[in-house]
Design a protein around this motif. Structure first.
Motif, PDB file in Angstrom:
ATOM      1  N   ASP A 321       0.733  -1.157   0.124  1.00  0.00           N
ATOM      2  CA  ASP A 321      -0.004  -0.018   0.179  1.00  0.00           C
ATOM      3  C   ASP A 321       0.682   1.176   0.125  1.00  0.00           C
ATOM      4  O   ASP A 321       0.463   2.286  -0.668  1.00  0.00           O
ATOM      5  CB  ASP A 321      -0.964  -0.056   1.256  1.00  0.00           C
ATOM      6  CG  ASP A 321      -2.058  -1.241   1.172  1.00  0.00           C
ATOM      7  OD1 ASP A 321      -2.387  -1.376   0.051  1.00  0.00           O
ATOM      8  OD2 ASP A 321      -2.696  -1.463   2.216  1.00  0.00           O
ATOM      9  N   ALA A 322       1.924   1.156   0.804  1.00  0.00           N
ATOM     10  CA  ALA A 322       2.862   2.396   0.838  1.00  0.00           C
ATOM     11  C   ALA A 322       3.375   2.637  -0.337  1.00  0.00           C
ATOM     12  O   ALA A 322       3.558   3.739  -0.900  1.00  0.00           O
ATOM     13  CB  ALA A 322       3.752   2.186   1.947  1.00  0.00           C
ATOM     14  N   VAL A 323       3.840   1.455  -1.205  1.00  0.00           N
ATOM     15  CA  VAL A 323       4.491   1.717  -2.358  1.00  0.00           C
ATOM     16  C   VAL A 323       3.534   2.252  -3.557  1.00  0.00           C
ATOM     17  O   VAL A 323       3.750   3.100  -4.256  1.00  0.00           O
ATOM     18  CB  VAL A 323       5.128   0.229  -2.922  1.00  0.00           C
ATOM     19  CG1 VAL A 323       5.500   0.411  -4.434  1.00  0.00           C
ATOM     20  CG2 VAL A 323       6.244  -0.167  -2.041  1.00  0.00           C
ATOM     21  N   ALA A 324       2.397   1.803  -3.519  1.00  0.00           N
ATOM     22  CA  ALA A 324       1.236   2.301  -4.376  1.00  0.00           C
ATOM     23  C   ALA A 324       1.046   3.563  -4.372  1.00  0.00           C
ATOM     24  O   ALA A 324       0.642   4.431  -5.061  1.00  0.00           O
ATOM     25  CB  ALA A 324       0.082   1.488  -4.023  1.00  0.00           C
ATOM     26  N   GLU A 325       0.955   3.964  -2.680  1.00  0.00           N
ATOM     27  CA  GLU A 325       0.910   5.584  -2.651  1.00  0.00           C
ATOM     28  C   GLU A 325       2.219   6.454  -3.282  1.00  0.00           C
ATOM     29  O   GLU A 325       1.650   7.498  -3.752  1.00  0.00           O
ATOM     30  CB  GLU A 325       0.789   5.639  -1.165  1.00  0.00           C
ATOM     31  CG  GLU A 325       0.474   7.240  -0.791  1.00  0.00           C
ATOM     32  CD  GLU A 325       0.377   7.330   0.669  1.00  0.00           C
ATOM     33  OE1 GLU A 325       0.582   8.623   1.319  1.00  0.00           O
ATOM     34  OE2 GLU A 325       0.201   6.399   1.529  1.00  0.00           O
ATOM     35  N   LEU A 326       3.177   5.967  -3.248  1.00  0.00           N
ATOM     36  CA  LEU A 326       4.373   6.551  -3.959  1.00  0.00           C
ATOM     37  C   LEU A 326       4.154   6.530  -5.270  1.00  0.00           C
ATOM     38  O   LEU A 326       4.244   7.610  -5.844  1.00  0.00           O
ATOM     39  CB  LEU A 326       5.703   6.028  -3.230  1.00  0.00           C
ATOM     40  CG  LEU A 326       6.045   6.068  -1.939  1.00  0.00           C
ATOM     41  CD1 LEU A 326       7.359   5.199  -1.668  1.00  0.00           C
ATOM     42  CD2 LEU A 326       6.528   7.586  -1.619  1.00  0.00           C
ATOM     43  N   GLU A 327       3.547   5.481  -5.769  1.00  0.00           N
ATOM     44  CA  GLU A 327       3.584   5.538  -7.214  1.00  0.00           C
ATOM     45  C   GLU A 327       2.379   6.595  -7.462  1.00  0.00           C
ATOM     46  O   GLU A 327       2.465   7.246  -8.761  1.00  0.00           O
ATOM     47  CB  GLU A 327       3.055   4.014  -7.761  1.00  0.00           C
ATOM     48  CG  GLU A 327       3.042   4.077  -9.411  1.00  0.00           C
ATOM     49  CD  GLU A 327       2.920   2.511  -9.488  1.00  0.00           C
ATOM     50  OE1 GLU A 327       3.326   2.183 -10.829  1.00  0.00           O
ATOM     51  OE2 GLU A 327       2.156   1.932  -9.086  1.00  0.00           O
ATOM     52  N   ALA A 328       1.250   6.515  -6.779  1.00  0.00           N
ATOM     53  CA  ALA A 328       0.369   7.506  -7.221  1.00  0.00           C
ATOM     54  C   ALA A 328       0.794   8.871  -7.137  1.00  0.00           C
ATOM     55  O   ALA A 328       0.375   9.810  -7.918  1.00  0.00           O
ATOM     56  CB  ALA A 328      -0.774   7.675  -6.217  1.00  0.00           C
ATOM     57  N   GLN A 329       1.700   9.299  -6.288  1.00  0.00           N
ATOM     58  CA  GLN A 329       2.464  10.542  -6.303  1.00  0.00           C
ATOM     59  C   GLN A 329       3.203  10.812  -7.243  1.00  0.00           C
ATOM     60  O   GLN A 329       3.123  11.968  -7.836  1.00  0.00           O
ATOM     61  CB  GLN A 329       3.041  10.662  -4.797  1.00  0.00           C
ATOM     62  CG  GLN A 329       2.566  10.894  -3.331  1.00  0.00           C
ATOM     63  CD  GLN A 329       3.030  10.657  -2.301  1.00  0.00           C
ATOM     64  OE1 GLN A 329       4.406  10.768  -2.345  1.00  0.00           O
ATOM     65  NE2 GLN A 329       2.794  10.249  -1.173  1.00  0.00           N
ATOM     66  N   LEU A 330       3.941   9.850  -7.756  1.00  0.00           N
ATOM     67  CA  LEU A 330       4.615  10.043  -8.957  1.00  0.00           C
ATOM     68  C   LEU A 330       3.845  10.572 -10.187  1.00  0.00           C
ATOM     69  O   LEU A 330       4.198  11.299 -11.092  1.00  0.00           O
ATOM     70  CB  LEU A 330       5.586   8.600  -9.290  1.00  0.00           C
ATOM     71  CG  LEU A 330       6.396   8.790 -10.416  1.00  0.00           C
ATOM     72  CD1 LEU A 330       7.353   9.852 -10.456  1.00  0.00           C
ATOM     73  CD2 LEU A 330       7.002   7.333 -10.646  1.00  0.00           C
ATOM     74  N   ASP A 331       2.707   9.738 -10.335  1.00  0.00           N
ATOM     75  CA  ASP A 331       1.894   9.893 -11.431  1.00  0.00           C
ATOM     76  C   ASP A 331       1.137  11.435 -11.266  1.00  0.00           C
ATOM     77  O   ASP A 331       0.953  11.858 -12.463  1.00  0.00           O
ATOM     78  CB  ASP A 331       0.512   8.929 -11.399  1.00  0.00           C
ATOM     79  CG  ASP A 331       1.042   7.367 -11.624  1.00  0.00           C
ATOM     80  OD1 ASP A 331       2.172   7.339 -12.233  1.00  0.00           O
ATOM     81  OD2 ASP A 331       0.315   6.451 -11.241  1.00  0.00           O
ATOM     82  N   ALA A 332       0.813  11.561 -10.114  1.00  0.00           N
ATOM     83  CA  ALA A 332       0.296  13.026  -9.931  1.00  0.00           C
ATOM     84  C   ALA A 332       1.260  14.113 -10.226  1.00  0.00           C
ATOM     85  O   ALA A 332       0.604  15.089 -10.445  1.00  0.00           O
ATOM     86  CB  ALA A 332      -0.208  13.236  -8.440  1.00  0.00           C
ATOM     87  N   MET A 333       2.387  14.211 -10.144  1.00  0.00           N
ATOM     88  CA  MET A 333       3.339  14.751 -10.361  1.00  0.00           C
ATOM     89  C   MET A 333       3.771  14.988 -11.902  1.00  0.00           C
ATOM     90  O   MET A 333       4.816  15.790 -12.071  1.00  0.00           O
ATOM     91  CB  MET A 333       4.752  14.703  -9.607  1.00  0.00           C
ATOM     92  CG  MET A 333       4.552  14.731  -8.079  1.00  0.00           C
ATOM     93  SD  MET A 333       5.878  14.613  -6.910  1.00  0.00           S
ATOM     94  CE  MET A 333       6.979  15.971  -7.601  1.00  0.00           C
ATOM     95  N   ALA A 334       3.303  14.440 -12.687  1.00  0.00           N
ATOM     96  CA  ALA A 334       3.497  14.359 -14.175  1.00  0.00           C
ATOM     97  C   ALA A 334       3.292  15.799 -14.622  1.00  0.00           C
ATOM     98  O   ALA A 334       2.405  16.453 -14.102  1.00  0.00           O
ATOM     99  CB  ALA A 334       2.684  13.570 -14.914  1.00  0.00           C
ATOM    100  N   GLY A 335       4.472  16.245 -15.313  1.00  0.00           N
ATOM    101  CA  GLY A 335       4.310  17.627 -15.985  1.00  0.00           C
ATOM    102  C   GLY A 335       5.116  18.723 -14.914  1.00  0.00           C
ATOM    103  O   GLY A 335       5.338  19.868 -15.606  1.00  0.00           O
ATOM    104  N   GLN A 336       5.587  18.397 -13.784  1.00  0.00           N
ATOM    105  CA  GLN A 336       6.342  18.978 -13.092  1.00  0.00           C
ATOM    106  C   GLN A 336       7.750  18.995 -13.452  1.00  0.00           C
ATOM    107  O   GLN A 336       8.338  18.175 -14.117  1.00  0.00           O
ATOM    108  CB  GLN A 336       6.167  18.681 -11.377  1.00  0.00           C
ATOM    109  CG  GLN A 336       4.684  18.864 -11.117  1.00  0.00           C
ATOM    110  CD  GLN A 336       4.809  18.800  -9.205  1.00  0.00           C
ATOM    111  OE1 GLN A 336       5.861  18.987  -8.675  1.00  0.00           O
ATOM    112  NE2 GLN A 336       3.689  18.528  -8.858  1.00  0.00           N
ATOM    113  N   SER A 337       8.505  20.039 -13.228  1.00  0.00           N
ATOM    114  CA  SER A 337       9.878  20.108 -13.619  1.00  0.00           C
ATOM    115  C   SER A 337      10.665  19.102 -12.925  1.00  0.00           C
ATOM    116  O   SER A 337      10.452  18.297 -11.879  1.00  0.00           O
ATOM    117  CB  SER A 337      10.605  21.754 -12.953  1.00  0.00           C
ATOM    118  OG  SER A 337      10.547  21.499 -11.532  1.00  0.00           O
ATOM    119  N   ARG A 338      12.037  18.693 -13.776  1.00  0.00           N
ATOM    120  CA  ARG A 338      12.848  18.051 -13.359  1.00  0.00           C
ATOM    121  C   ARG A 338      13.377  18.110 -11.709  1.00  0.00           C
ATOM    122  O   ARG A 338      13.507  17.203 -10.945  1.00  0.00           O
ATOM    123  CB  ARG A 338      13.780  17.579 -14.428  1.00  0.00           C
ATOM    124  CG  ARG A 338      14.950  16.511 -13.863  1.00  0.00           C
ATOM    125  CD  ARG A 338      14.604  15.181 -13.800  1.00  0.00           C
ATOM    126  NE  ARG A 338      13.721  14.762 -14.748  1.00  0.00           N
ATOM    127  CZ  ARG A 338      14.494  13.977 -15.866  1.00  0.00           C
ATOM    128  NH1 ARG A 338      15.728  13.810 -15.913  1.00  0.00           N
ATOM    129  NH2 ARG A 338      13.647  13.380 -16.647  1.00  0.00           N
TER     130      ARG A 338
END
Length: 407
Positions: A321-338
């Motif tokens: 679940d913790a890993v899935a939450e991190l993956e969701a955060q990564l998806d939500a940050m799409a388009g942000q600066s490097r």
């Protein structure tokens, strides 16, 4: 008609067949990235004489996997069809013999059709036409076909059908088909960037394939008809099934008595694949692919089953679940600066994923030392590696071909 088995196989032959089937599972797990658990469940379904569903979007290798698995059964008559709402039942079960019709004789030609298949692959199963529905249901459930001329039902030699669909069907008609599919497996796009890189590379330079392991039809039928049913199911496993049913009912997840009964043979098939003479609690894991109706229920069923199977499961699923939450955060940050992505990865994601990976590796070693199943732990560990690889590639800009050695 199906071959008749007149003598039981010897212990040596049984072990050799089981070993070959295990080898096929391992080979296909290597060939199809991130599909190891799916391959094993499909093989168990075949050995249980049951039917399965691969559910997922286009381009997830559902058809390729089904064809490759079925090709490993030498001597088996294979039949495949892509259904549509307009598929004529005679395309499935046999066209009219035009030459005989000119002589006033009405009969069908069954050669190369479902009526003579040992193994079948039915793509887009939920697009079955209304005209073909009843005969398809009888074919899958009773292994019979009622001829067009109204003669006696024809017994079909079908062992197992693998079906596929991009989406679940709607309405009572498709619900009847869905109920015939005991094993239900969701397949998605590759999650691990290293797996994706290997897939792309294989389009340029095909990997060297070893000699493919096969099992003869006679051996397969012996396993399905005699060896798998001979696997013991001790009282402890029966008690666990009863407790699992009670736990699911408390969560308002009701499974039919028919599916519970059919799932016992699946447990026996799982034990047979593992080389054991009787089922144990580890085999209950495969019920995660049996006891849900909608994909929304799958995670609840999976968690309930796995927590019964292993003392490690709760911690492993919490980590998942913790890993899935991190993956969701990564998806939500799409388009942000490097820079923003890199800061998040360095300060938060990288550390958490590294800790999770280390803990899971420890849990796998402990489970192996205690003789417990590591299937769930290894699946969560693989998902953790996949998300960690995504973070390395998408947030930190690491070359995908270099990631595997770092996570």
């Amino acid at each position: 008609m199906a071959e008749t088995l007149t003598t039981p196989s010897s212990t040596t032959t049984t072990a050799a067949t089981a070993a070959s089937l295990q080898a096929i599972v391992a080979e296909l797990g290597e060939q199809f990235y991130e599909r190891g658990a799916v391959v094993r469940a499909l093989m168990a379904s075949v050995l249980a004489g049951q039917h399965s569903l691969l559910l997922g979007p286009p381009g997830t290798a559902k058809s390729a996997l089904a064809r490759e698995l079925t090709s490993r059964f030498t001597g088996a008559r294979y039949w495949e069809i892509l259904l549509s709402k307009f598929t004529d039942p005679k395309r499935l079960f046999g066209p009219i013999d035009v030459a005989a019709l000119t002589q006033g004789v009405y009969r069908q030609l069954f050669e190369g059709r479902a009526t003579q298949a040992d193994i079948a692959f039915i793509d887009e199963i939920f697009k079955c036409s209304a005209g073909a529905l009843n005969e398809t249901l009888a074919f899958l459930n009773e292994r019979i076909y009622h001829p067009e001329n109204g003669g006696a039902p024809i017994a079909c030699p079908l062992i197992s059908a693998i079906t596929a669909s991009n989406e679940l069907g709607e309405g009572e008609e498709t619900a009847a088909l869905y109920d015939r599919l005991l094993v239900r497996l969701e397949v998605g796009y590759l999650a691990d960037p290293t797996s994706f890189a290997a897939l792309v590379r294989s389009a340029v330079v095909a990997p060297v394939q070893p000699v493919a392991t096969t099992v003869d039809l006679v051996e397969l039928r012996q396993a399905v008809a005699a060896d798998v049913p001979a696997i013991g199911v001790p009282d402890g496993v029966v008690d666990a099934i009863c407790e699992l049913r009670a736990q699911l009912r408390r969560q308002e997840l009701i499974v039919s008595d028919r599916r519970w009964k059919a799932s016992v043979r699946l447990l026996q098939a799982s034990a047979y694949l593992a080389g054991r003479p009787e089922a144990d609690s580890a085999d209950l894991e495969i019920l995660s692919a049996v006891l849900w109706d909608s994909p929304a229920e799958r995670r609840t069923v999976e968690r309930t089953v796995l927590q019964m199977v292993s003392p490690d499961a709760k911690e492993a699923l919490d980590l998942a679940d913790a890993v899935a939450e991190l993956e969701a955060q990564l998806d939500a940050m799409a388009g942000q600066s490097r820079e923003a992505l890199a800061e998040w990865a360095i300060k938060e994601a990288n550390k958490k994923l590294a800790r999770a990976g280390k803990r899971l590796a420890e849990m796998v070693r402990d489970a192996q030392a205690a003789g417990r199943s590591t299937t769930t732990l290894e699946q969560v560990a693989a998902k953790t590696r996949a998300v960690h690889a995504r973070v390395m590639v998408e947030a930190l800009g690491v070359d995908a071909t270099m990631v595997q050695a770092q996570v």
